[in-house]
Design an enzyme around this catalytic site. Structure first.
Site, mmCIF file in Angstrom:
data_model
loop_
_atom_site.group_PDB
_atom_site.id
_atom_site.type_symbol
_atom_site.label_atom_id
_atom_site.label_comp_id
_atom_site.label_asym_id
_atom_site.label_seq_id
_atom_site.Cartn_x
_atom_site.Cartn_y
_atom_site.Cartn_z
ATOM 1 N N LYS A 124 -82.986 48.760 19.061
ATOM 2 C CA LYS A 124 -82.470 48.281 20.349
ATOM 3 C C LYS A 124 -82.729 46.770 20.497
ATOM 4 C CE LYS A 124 -81.097 48.176 24.615
ATOM 5 N NZ LYS A 124 -80.120 48.774 25.480
ATOM 6 N N THR A 152 -85.735 50.823 27.688
ATOM 7 C CA THR A 152 -85.858 49.835 26.615
ATOM 8 C C THR A 152 -87.239 49.213 26.753
ATOM 9 O OG1 THR A 152 -83.493 49.410 26.641
ATOM 10 C CG2 THR A 152 -84.890 47.762 25.576
#
Ligand code: NAP
Length: 295
Positions: A176, A101
């Site tokens: 995300k 991420t």
């Protein structure tokens, strides 16, 4: 490419998420080469048949695809663009699939850097926690060109149950960021609810199934309320990493003049938890805050 359907895949980053991803790739029959900064973490994968590389560059040499799953922007930049990085050797036509991420802007930079030399890039951050990684049931948010995503699919299918292509490079990381903002509120809400129930003296073994059967149901309630009740926060997902993700979302939102007040509040609580030494615990430790254990 080796046989039809069998890929040579390098995996860089064998943490909570990367190690099970590598295991799924091996189980699917791909030829896997691994590298991890702490070299001992390569050993269980080598026992399953993976080759070991001496650097990220070596893990990318001659590969059809490389999967990276490291902590944060500077780490991703280092393992891709560093002197010993994936970018040094990744062959033309191969794809880098990044499951870390990280920032949407870094994803766009990496796509641009790798495009020189005909290499492809896909940002593919995941959701579903350590359980999803172990079971191979992760949700994957994908950004990249149609060609790159097609090339990445055989890798993503080994651990992704829902794989959604959202647009060009960076779009997966943007999605995300949205996911992490939604989760911030969910963790904080469940944490406060659990501590309130504790003060009321309600029986958790009856309360939690009742909550899960109604509108308060959520992944956090089902998977993490028990941690909060017990006051034990095994990983899971590190608080320091969730804080990193929420900060990405806050930076992106600020650049668009969008105030995210709830996410900012949760980031503030997580900062206190990290300062108090709880950053390596699961995010469910947000329950420490209403109990004033982070003071
Ligand atoms: P983790 O268990 O802490 O593993 C991090 C991995 O990155 C380790 O392999 C670590 O190597 C490596 N690393 C970190 N900095 C590095 C550097 N500078 N150079 C080389 N390697 C480096 O973290 P994780 O839970 O697997 O998370 C990985 C990524 O997935 C993060 O971006 C996280 O936000 C994301 N994610 C995690 C979850 C979850 O539930 N855990 C869910 C979704 C997404 P060492 O072993 O040497 O430390």
């Amino acid at each position: 490419m080796t046989d039809v359907g069998t890929l040579k895949v390098g995996v860089v980053g064998l943490g909570t998420m990367g190690a099970p991803m590598a295991r799924h790739l091996i189980a699917a029959g791909h030829q896997v080469t691994v590298w991890n900064r702490t070299r001992a973490k390569e050993e269980p994968l080598a026992a399953l048949g993976a080759a070991r590389a001496g650097s990220p560059a070596e893990a990318a040499d001659g590969m059809d695809a490389v999967l990276t799953c490291v902590s944060d922007d500077p780490d991703l930049r280092a393992v891709v663009l560093g002197d010993q990085g994936v970018g040094q050797t990744l062959p033309s036509g191969a794809v880098l699939v990044d499951c870390s991420t990280a920032s949407p802007s870094l994803a766009r930079d990496l796509a641009w850097e790798l495009a020189e030399g005909g290499r492809m890039f896909v940002d593919a951050p995941v959701s579903g926690g350590s359980e999803g990684a172990e079971k191979g049931t992760l949700t994957v948010f994908v950004g990249g060109s149609e060609d790159s995503v097609a090339r990445a699919m055989p890798v993503l299918r080994t651990f992704g149950a829902r794989i959604t292509h959202l647009g060009e490079a960076g779009s997966g990381q943007a999605a995300k960021a949205v996911n992490q903002v939604v989760l911030a509120g969910a963790y904080a809400g469940v944490a406060e609810g659990i501590v309130l129930a504790e003060r009321f003296g309600l029986p958790f073994e009856r309360l939690l199934p009742a909550l899960s059967a109604g509108a308060a149901d959520s992944w956090v309630l089902r998977q993490r309320a028990d941690n909060m009740v017990r006051g034990a926060y095994p990983l899971g997902f590190r608080t320091s990493l969730h804080l990193k993700d929420v900060r990405i979302a806050l930076r992106e939102a600020a650049a668009m003049d969008l105030p995210l007040e709830v996410a900012a509040l949760v980031a503030g609580i997580e900062e206190k938890l990290v300062e108090a030494g709880f950053g390596d615990e699961d995010v469910s430790n947000l329950a420490r805050h209403p109990r004033a254990e982070d003071a």
